[in-house]
Motif scaffolding. Structure first.
Motif, PDB file in Angstrom:
ATOM      1  N   GLN A   1       2.763  25.553   5.744  1.00 36.21           N
ATOM      2  CA  GLN A   1       3.044  24.902   4.480  1.00 36.21           C
ATOM      3  C   GLN A   1       2.920  23.390   4.665  1.00 36.21           C
ATOM      4  OE1 GLN A   1       3.540  26.411   1.678  1.00 36.21           O
ATOM      5  NE2 GLN A   1       3.943  24.615   0.423  1.00 36.21           N
ATOM      6  N   VAL A   2       2.109  22.762   3.838  1.00 32.30           N
ATOM      7  CA  VAL A   2       1.915  21.326   3.912  1.00 32.30           C
ATOM      8  C   VAL A   2       3.108  20.623   3.275  1.00 32.30           C
ATOM      9  CG1 VAL A   2       0.474  19.401   3.194  1.00 32.30           C
ATOM     10  CG2 VAL A   2      -0.586  21.574   3.855  1.00 32.30           C
ATOM     11  N   GLN A   3       3.619  19.634   3.977  1.00 32.07           N
ATOM     12  CA  GLN A   3       4.702  18.817   3.432  1.00 32.07           C
ATOM     13  C   GLN A   3       4.354  17.355   3.579  1.00 32.07           C
ATOM     14  OE1 GLN A   3       8.349  20.107   5.396  1.00 32.07           O
ATOM     15  NE2 GLN A   3       8.836  21.385   3.625  1.00 32.07           N
ATOM     16  N   LEU A   4       4.589  16.606   2.521  1.00 31.18           N
ATOM     17  CA  LEU A   4       4.359  15.175   2.502  1.00 31.18           C
ATOM     18  C   LEU A   4       5.653  14.500   2.076  1.00 31.18           C
ATOM     19  CD1 LEU A   4       0.927  15.145   0.605  1.00 31.18           C
ATOM     20  CD2 LEU A   4       1.289  15.078   3.073  1.00 31.18           C
ATOM     21  N   VAL A   5       6.100  13.533   2.851  1.00 32.59           N
ATOM     22  CA  VAL A   5       7.356  12.847   2.558  1.00 32.59           C
ATOM     23  C   VAL A   5       7.113  11.344   2.545  1.00 32.59           C
ATOM     24  CG1 VAL A   5       9.733  12.469   3.244  1.00 32.59           C
ATOM     25  CG2 VAL A   5       8.678  14.709   3.614  1.00 32.59           C
ATOM     26  N   GLU A   6       7.296  10.739   1.372  1.00 31.28           N
ATOM     27  CA  GLU A   6       7.121   9.293   1.231  1.00 31.28           C
ATOM     28  C   GLU A   6       8.419   8.564   1.556  1.00 31.28           C
ATOM     29  OE1 GLU A   6       4.889  11.221  -2.344  1.00 31.28           O
ATOM     30  OE2 GLU A   6       6.818  11.426  -1.325  1.00 31.28           O
ATOM     31  N   SER A   7       8.261   7.328   2.004  1.00 25.22           N
ATOM     32  CA  SER A   7       9.402   6.448   2.237  1.00 25.22           C
ATOM     33  C   SER A   7       8.937   5.004   2.115  1.00 25.22           C
ATOM     34  CB  SER A   7      10.015   6.696   3.620  1.00 25.22           C
ATOM     35  OG  SER A   7       9.071   6.428   4.632  1.00 25.22           O
ATOM     36  N   GLY A   8       9.897   4.102   2.043  1.00 33.46           N
ATOM     37  CA  GLY A   8       9.571   2.685   2.034  1.00 33.46           C
ATOM     38  C   GLY A   8       9.658   2.008   0.685  1.00 33.46           C
ATOM     39  N   GLY A   9       9.943   2.770  -0.356  1.00 38.13           N
ATOM     40  CA  GLY A   9      10.079   2.157  -1.658  1.00 38.13           C
ATOM     41  C   GLY A   9      11.332   1.310  -1.745  1.00 38.13           C
ATOM     42  N   GLY A  10      11.451   0.560  -2.826  1.00 35.31           N
ATOM     43  CA  GLY A  10      12.625  -0.284  -3.022  1.00 35.31           C
ATOM     44  C   GLY A  10      12.412  -1.255  -4.148  1.00 35.31           C
ATOM     45  N   SER A  11      13.312  -2.231  -4.212  1.00 35.27           N
ATOM     46  CA  SER A  11      13.249  -3.251  -5.258  1.00 35.27           C
ATOM     47  C   SER A  11      12.927  -4.595  -4.627  1.00 35.27           C
ATOM     48  CB  SER A  11      14.588  -3.327  -5.994  1.00 35.27           C
ATOM     49  OG  SER A  11      14.875  -2.112  -6.647  1.00 35.27           O
ATOM     50  N   VAL A  12      11.941  -5.276  -5.185  1.00 37.97           N
ATOM     51  CA  VAL A  12      11.549  -6.590  -4.690  1.00 37.97           C
ATOM     52  C   VAL A  12      11.252  -7.495  -5.867  1.00 37.97           C
ATOM     53  CG1 VAL A  12      10.597  -5.738  -2.519  1.00 37.97           C
ATOM     54  CG2 VAL A  12       9.116  -5.954  -4.521  1.00 37.97           C
ATOM     55  N   GLN A  13      11.222  -8.781  -5.601  1.00 34.21           N
ATOM     56  CA  GLN A  13      10.835  -9.736  -6.619  1.00 34.21           C
ATOM     57  C   GLN A  13       9.313  -9.892  -6.629  1.00 34.21           C
ATOM     58  OE1 GLN A  13      13.099 -13.342  -5.865  1.00 34.21           O
ATOM     59  NE2 GLN A  13      14.667 -12.662  -7.322  1.00 34.21           N
ATOM     60  N   ALA A  14       8.810 -10.341  -7.745  1.00 36.25           N
ATOM     61  CA  ALA A  14       7.376 -10.575  -7.862  1.00 36.25           C
ATOM     62  C   ALA A  14       6.910 -11.494  -6.734  1.00 36.25           C
ATOM     63  CB  ALA A  14       7.049 -11.188  -9.217  1.00 36.25           C
ATOM     64  N   GLY A  15       5.754 -11.135  -6.168  1.00 30.70           N
ATOM     65  CA  GLY A  15       5.239 -11.902  -5.041  1.00 30.70           C
ATOM     66  C   GLY A  15       5.628 -11.332  -3.695  1.00 30.70           C
ATOM     67  N   GLY A  16       6.562 -10.404  -3.702  1.00 33.96           N
ATOM     68  CA  GLY A  16       7.035  -9.811  -2.464  1.00 33.96           C
ATOM     69  C   GLY A  16       6.127  -8.710  -1.960  1.00 33.96           C
ATOM     70  N   SER A  17       6.557  -8.091  -0.862  1.00 30.71           N
ATOM     71  CA  SER A  17       5.756  -7.047  -0.210  1.00 30.71           C
ATOM     72  C   SER A  17       6.613  -5.834   0.110  1.00 30.71           C
ATOM     73  CB  SER A  17       5.151  -7.586   1.096  1.00 30.71           C
ATOM     74  OG  SER A  17       4.281  -8.660   0.871  1.00 30.71           O
ATOM     75  N   LEU A  18       5.960  -4.695   0.145  1.00 31.31           N
ATOM     76  CA  LEU A  18       6.575  -3.458   0.599  1.00 31.31           C
ATOM     77  C   LEU A  18       5.526  -2.659   1.357  1.00 31.31           C
ATOM     78  CD1 LEU A  18       8.602  -2.170  -2.492  1.00 31.31           C
ATOM     79  CD2 LEU A  18       9.559  -2.931  -0.320  1.00 31.31           C
TER      80      LEU A  18
END
Length: 123
Positions: A1-18
């Motif tokens: 069974q294929v599983q994909l798990v995302e991470s790393g999201g969040g809240s940032v101000q304009a101009g920022g990076s994730l």
């Protein structure tokens, strides 16, 4: 069974990076197209970036020059580096695996999806 798990999201101000990550299991990672999609509230899901088996990459026009997709086959992980973020980048971001080695433009050709990670960019 294929599983994909995302991470790393969040809240940032304009101009920022994730940096988003997508850990894959249960698949011959690297043999198929891998892609990032996003869906903002009240809008249709759209493709953001894709990378095929041969590392050929495509981007949506709205993110060209700001986002970078990459993959680490040894770690079975897909990444999306997002720089110069804008409020209009706010969305839930999903990674998906295609059924072919090349990247189709149809979402129907992506049978496996993660649950998504939220990215919120404030002005």
């Amino acid at each position: 069974q294929v599983q994909l798990v995302e991470s790393g999201g969040g809240s940032v101000q304009a101009g920022g990076s994730l940096r988003l990550s997508c850990a894959a299991s249960g698949t011959t990672y690297g043999s198929y197209c891998m892609a990032w999609f996003r869906q903002a509230p009240g809008q249709e899901r759209e493709g953001v970036a894709a990378i095929n088996r041969n590392a050929y990459i495509t981007y949506a026009d709205s993110v060209k020059g700001r986002f970078t997709i990459s993959k680490d086959n040894a770690k079975n992980t897909l990444y999306l580096q997002m720089n110069s973020l804008k409020p209009e980048d706010t969305a839930t971001y999903y990674c998906a695996t295609g059924r072919y080695w090349f990247c189709s433009s149809s979402e129907e050709d992506f049978p496996y999806w993660g649950r998504g990670t939220q990215v919120t960019v404030s002005s």
